[in-house]
Design a protein around this motif. Structure first.
Motif, PDB file in Angstrom:
ATOM      1  N   VAL A  30     -38.096  33.633  -0.343  1.00  0.00           N
ATOM      2  CA  VAL A  30     -37.696  33.171  -1.669  1.00  0.00           C
ATOM      3  C   VAL A  30     -38.863  33.398  -2.614  1.00  0.00           C
ATOM      4  O   VAL A  30     -39.987  32.944  -2.360  1.00  0.00           O
ATOM      5  N   LYS A  31     -38.603  34.123  -3.695  1.00  0.00           N
ATOM      6  CA  LYS A  31     -39.636  34.406  -4.697  1.00  0.00           C
ATOM      7  C   LYS A  31     -39.057  34.158  -6.082  1.00  0.00           C
ATOM      8  O   LYS A  31     -38.042  34.745  -6.443  1.00  0.00           O
ATOM      9  N   GLY A  32     -39.684  33.260  -6.813  1.00  0.00           N
ATOM     10  CA  GLY A  32     -39.189  32.944  -8.150  1.00  0.00           C
ATOM     11  C   GLY A  32     -37.815  32.331  -8.144  1.00  0.00           C
ATOM     12  O   GLY A  32     -37.034  32.553  -9.080  1.00  0.00           O
ATOM     13  N   GLY A  33     -37.478  31.601  -7.090  1.00  0.00           N
ATOM     14  CA  GLY A  33     -36.169  30.966  -6.996  1.00  0.00           C
ATOM     15  C   GLY A  33     -35.071  31.869  -6.507  1.00  0.00           C
ATOM     16  O   GLY A  33     -33.923  31.450  -6.403  1.00  0.00           O
ATOM     17  N   ARG A  34     -35.392  33.125  -6.197  1.00  0.00           N
ATOM     18  CA  ARG A  34     -34.391  34.076  -5.727  1.00  0.00           C
ATOM     19  C   ARG A  34     -34.722  34.555  -4.325  1.00  0.00           C
ATOM     20  O   ARG A  34     -35.902  34.709  -3.982  1.00  0.00           O
ATOM     21  N   VAL A  35     -33.680  34.812  -3.539  1.00  0.00           N
ATOM     22  CA  VAL A  35     -33.884  35.387  -2.215  1.00  0.00           C
ATOM     23  C   VAL A  35     -34.173  36.870  -2.383  1.00  0.00           C
ATOM     24  O   VAL A  35     -33.413  37.594  -3.041  1.00  0.00           O
ATOM     25  N   SER A  36     -35.260  37.332  -1.801  1.00  0.00           N
ATOM     26  CA  SER A  36     -35.678  38.721  -1.939  1.00  0.00           C
ATOM     27  C   SER A  36     -36.122  39.255  -0.592  1.00  0.00           C
ATOM     28  O   SER A  36     -36.391  38.494   0.336  1.00  0.00           O
ATOM     29  N   TYR A  37     -36.175  40.584  -0.496  1.00  0.00           N
ATOM     30  CA  TYR A  37     -36.840  41.172   0.661  1.00  0.00           C
ATOM     31  C   TYR A  37     -37.997  42.015   0.162  1.00  0.00           C
ATOM     32  O   TYR A  37     -37.932  42.641  -0.901  1.00  0.00           O
ATOM     33  N   VAL A  38     -39.080  41.979   0.923  1.00  0.00           N
ATOM     34  CA  VAL A  38     -40.310  42.620   0.495  1.00  0.00           C
ATOM     35  C   VAL A  38     -40.758  43.624   1.544  1.00  0.00           C
ATOM     36  O   VAL A  38     -40.688  43.364   2.742  1.00  0.00           O
ATOM     37  N   THR A  39     -41.164  44.784   1.096  1.00  0.00           N
ATOM     38  CA  THR A  39     -41.691  45.808   1.988  1.00  0.00           C
ATOM     39  C   THR A  39     -43.132  46.106   1.586  1.00  0.00           C
ATOM     40  O   THR A  39     -43.497  46.027   0.402  1.00  0.00           O
ATOM     41  N   ASP A  40     -43.946  46.428   2.568  1.00  0.00           N
ATOM     42  CA  ASP A  40     -45.350  46.755   2.318  1.00  0.00           C
ATOM     43  C   ASP A  40     -45.520  48.270   2.319  1.00  0.00           C
ATOM     44  O   ASP A  40     -45.206  48.935   3.301  1.00  0.00           O
ATOM     45  N   GLY A  42     -48.487  50.732   1.687  1.00  0.00           N
ATOM     46  CA  GLY A  42     -49.917  50.833   1.433  1.00  0.00           C
ATOM     47  C   GLY A  42     -50.475  49.464   1.100  1.00  0.00           C
ATOM     48  O   GLY A  42     -50.269  48.494   1.824  1.00  0.00           O
ATOM     49  N   ARG A  43     -51.154  49.379  -0.018  1.00  0.00           N
ATOM     50  CA  ARG A  43     -51.718  48.102  -0.442  1.00  0.00           C
ATOM     51  C   ARG A  43     -50.772  47.321  -1.340  1.00  0.00           C
ATOM     52  O   ARG A  43     -51.117  46.231  -1.799  1.00  0.00           O
ATOM     53  N   GLU A  44     -49.616  47.866  -1.608  1.00  0.00           N
ATOM     54  CA  GLU A  44     -48.665  47.225  -2.508  1.00  0.00           C
ATOM     55  C   GLU A  44     -47.500  46.614  -1.740  1.00  0.00           C
ATOM     56  O   GLU A  44     -47.102  47.117  -0.690  1.00  0.00           O
ATOM     57  N   SER A  45     -46.987  45.542  -2.283  1.00  0.00           N
ATOM     58  CA  SER A  45     -45.776  44.922  -1.757  1.00  0.00           C
ATOM     59  C   SER A  45     -44.692  45.044  -2.817  1.00  0.00           C
ATOM     60  O   SER A  45     -44.918  44.704  -3.981  1.00  0.00           O
ATOM     61  N   LYS A  46     -43.544  45.552  -2.409  1.00  0.00           N
ATOM     62  CA  LYS A  46     -42.444  45.739  -3.360  1.00  0.00           C
ATOM     63  C   LYS A  46     -41.315  44.772  -3.023  1.00  0.00           C
ATOM     64  O   LYS A  46     -40.931  44.622  -1.862  1.00  0.00           O
ATOM     65  N   TYR A  47     -40.774  44.130  -4.059  1.00  0.00           N
ATOM     66  CA  TYR A  47     -39.754  43.107  -3.889  1.00  0.00           C
ATOM     67  C   TYR A  47     -38.422  43.589  -4.467  1.00  0.00           C
ATOM     68  O   TYR A  47     -38.379  44.210  -5.528  1.00  0.00           O
ATOM     69  N   TRP A  48     -37.351  43.264  -3.736  1.00  0.00           N
ATOM     70  CA  TRP A  48     -35.996  43.527  -4.225  1.00  0.00           C
ATOM     71  C   TRP A  48     -35.173  42.256  -4.079  1.00  0.00           C
ATOM     72  O   TRP A  48     -35.139  41.649  -3.003  1.00  0.00           O
ATOM     73  N   ASN A  49     -34.511  41.867  -5.150  1.00  0.00           N
ATOM     74  CA  ASN A  49     -33.673  40.676  -5.095  1.00  0.00           C
ATOM     75  C   ASN A  49     -32.382  40.957  -4.325  1.00  0.00           C
ATOM     76  O   ASN A  49     -31.838  42.055  -4.388  1.00  0.00           O
ATOM     77  N   ILE A  50     -31.891  39.956  -3.618  1.00  0.00           N
ATOM     78  CA  ILE A  50     -30.629  40.044  -2.890  1.00  0.00           C
ATOM     79  C   ILE A  50     -29.610  39.163  -3.609  1.00  0.00           C
ATOM     80  O   ILE A  50     -29.832  37.959  -3.758  1.00  0.00           O
ATOM     81  N   PRO A  51     -28.495  39.719  -4.073  1.00  0.00           N
ATOM     82  CA  PRO A  51     -27.474  38.912  -4.769  1.00  0.00           C
ATOM     83  C   PRO A  51     -26.674  38.072  -3.774  1.00  0.00           C
ATOM     84  O   PRO A  51     -25.556  38.432  -3.389  1.00  0.00           O
ATOM     85  N   ILE A  52     -27.239  36.953  -3.350  1.00  0.00           N
ATOM     86  CA  ILE A  52     -26.658  36.200  -2.234  1.00  0.00           C
ATOM     87  C   ILE A  52     -25.277  35.651  -2.550  1.00  0.00           C
ATOM     88  O   ILE A  52     -24.447  35.490  -1.649  1.00  0.00           O
ATOM     89  N   ALA A  53     -25.001  35.351  -3.817  1.00  0.00           N
ATOM     90  CA  ALA A  53     -23.684  34.822  -4.169  1.00  0.00           C
ATOM     91  C   ALA A  53     -22.594  35.884  -4.040  1.00  0.00           C
ATOM     92  O   ALA A  53     -21.415  35.565  -4.010  1.00  0.00           O
ATOM     93  N   ASN A  54     -23.018  37.152  -3.938  1.00  0.00           N
ATOM     94  CA  ASN A  54     -22.064  38.249  -3.827  1.00  0.00           C
ATOM     95  C   ASN A  54     -22.230  38.985  -2.493  1.00  0.00           C
ATOM     96  O   ASN A  54     -21.903  40.152  -2.373  1.00  0.00           O
ATOM     97  N   THR A  55     -22.749  38.270  -1.475  1.00  0.00           N
ATOM     98  CA  THR A  55     -23.019  38.869  -0.175  1.00  0.00           C
ATOM     99  C   THR A  55     -22.219  38.150   0.917  1.00  0.00           C
ATOM    100  O   THR A  55     -22.158  36.919   0.930  1.00  0.00           O
ATOM    101  N   THR A  56     -21.625  38.926   1.804  1.00  0.00           N
ATOM    102  CA  THR A  56     -20.844  38.324   2.892  1.00  0.00           C
ATOM    103  C   THR A  56     -21.695  38.041   4.113  1.00  0.00           C
ATOM    104  O   THR A  56     -21.677  36.945   4.662  1.00  0.00           O
ATOM    105  N   SER A  57     -22.462  39.039   4.566  1.00  0.00           N
ATOM    106  CA  SER A  57     -23.257  38.868   5.773  1.00  0.00           C
ATOM    107  C   SER A  57     -24.485  39.770   5.714  1.00  0.00           C
ATOM    108  O   SER A  57     -24.532  40.737   4.957  1.00  0.00           O
TER     109      SER A  57
END
Length: 327
Positions: A30-40, A42-57
């Motif tokens: 959870v980042k900033g109140g939103r469920v996200s997935y993060v990938t590393d 190199g030295r950077e971490s990239k975040y993508w939000n997951i629209p959980i209210a519109n997700t089944t599984s």
């Protein structure tokens, strides 16, 4: 997100939700109140939000982790979470177990009870349970007939099926289903038709030599894609059962051989109709796992697979409960 109450996250019906996720080599948090997935990277971490209210599984594959906070938010939104190996198979966890599948279902005591009550009203009657199994298999045939014979997308993808052979096979299988005396016969008919469908798919795509095998590192692309895609169908089926409040163990066809067989019963409604042809199309095209998975997810959404699953289970429950009441 701050303006939403937890109950608001369930306002989108599962049958109308758009997303089915498979994630690997990432962290879910959870980042900033939103469920996200993060990938590393190199030295950077990239975040993508997951629209959980519109997700089944959500399937968490190799190299993934998830935080307690993320699981809390996913549960609030009614998202089923499954842990699995690479490529979506096999699945692991410790709750609702379906052979290798184990779904961590959101905890909720307020799901509807009407369908469970209807289901148990006929489930202990062998004759009515067999009738339910026949209804599922009959609907399976209708889905195959509609999506293989009348779908323009398959033809555009180069899937040129012998429609007369297909319809003849479906008609014979339908007659045999009507006259089947037990679930063993139904399972035999199911396997026999699937073999015929494999043969038709091989011919429709000029795939070449093919023998169905499961879960091996040296499998050919079609076999790998079949395994992978089937677990996407199992995810939707598990969602369907959870939404309607039906325990996975109350199977009508696969229950004697597999714990949690109701998920397999429901998944049969769409596996051969959608996943099977896409597996051969993607294999011939040389697609990677990600491209195949995305094609399946888009196709499942396009044909409203979850809608059809839920509607079929509701109809079977209602019909067989009325028959049980009048017996």
């Amino acid at each position: 997100m701050d303006d939403l109450a937890p109950g608001d996250l369930k306002t989108i019906l599962h049958s109308k939700r758009a997303n089915l996720y498979y994630l690997q080599y990432c962290r879910v948090l959870v980042k900033g109140g939103r469920v996200s997935y993060v990938t590393d990277e190199g030295r950077e971490s990239k975040y993508w939000n997951i629209p959980i209210a519109n997700t089944t599984s959500m399937l968490l594959g190799t190299g993934t982790s998830i935080t307690q906070a993320a699981m809390r938010e996913l549960a609030k939104a009614g998202v089923l979470v499954g842990f699995c190996g690479g490529g979506g198979t096999p699945l692991f966890a410790a709750n609702e177990v379906d052979v290798d599948v184990a779904w961590l279902s959101p905890q909720s005591e307020y799901r509807p009870t009407a369908y469970l009550q209807q289901w148990v009203s006929f489930w202990f009657d062998d004759t009515l349970r067999l009738a339910a199994a026949k209804a599922f298999q009959t609907q399976r045939l209708q889905q195959i007939s509609t999506l293989w014979a009348d779908d323009r997308g398959l033809r555009q993808a180069g899937f040129k099926c012998d429609l007369k052979t297909l319809q003849d096979a479906l008609a014979r299988n339908g007659d045999d289903i009507e006259h089947a005396d037990n679930t063993t016969e139904l399972l035999t008919l199911e396997a026999r038709l699937t073999k015929t469908l494999f043969k038709l798919a091989v011919e429709a795509t000029d795939y070449g030599e093919f023998t169905r095998a499961k879960r091996g590192s040296g499998l050919d692309p079609a076999n790998r894609f079949l395994d992978h895609g089937n677990y996407l169908a199992y995810g939707l089926a598990a969602t369907c059962c959870w939404v309607l409040g039906l325990p996975h163990g109350l199977a009508v066809l696969h229950g004697k051989t597999r714990r949690g067989g109701l998920v397999f019963d429901v998944a049969d409604l769409i596996k051969d109709a959608v996943i099977l042809p896409q597996a051969f199309i993607s294999a011939v095209n040389g697609d990677e796992e990600q491209a195949f998975r995305q094609a399946c997810i888009e196709r499942l959404a396009q044909v409203e697979a979850l809608d059809g699953m839920i509607e079929t289970v509701q109809n079977v429950a209602d019909d067989l409960a009325r028959r049980a009441a009048s017996a």
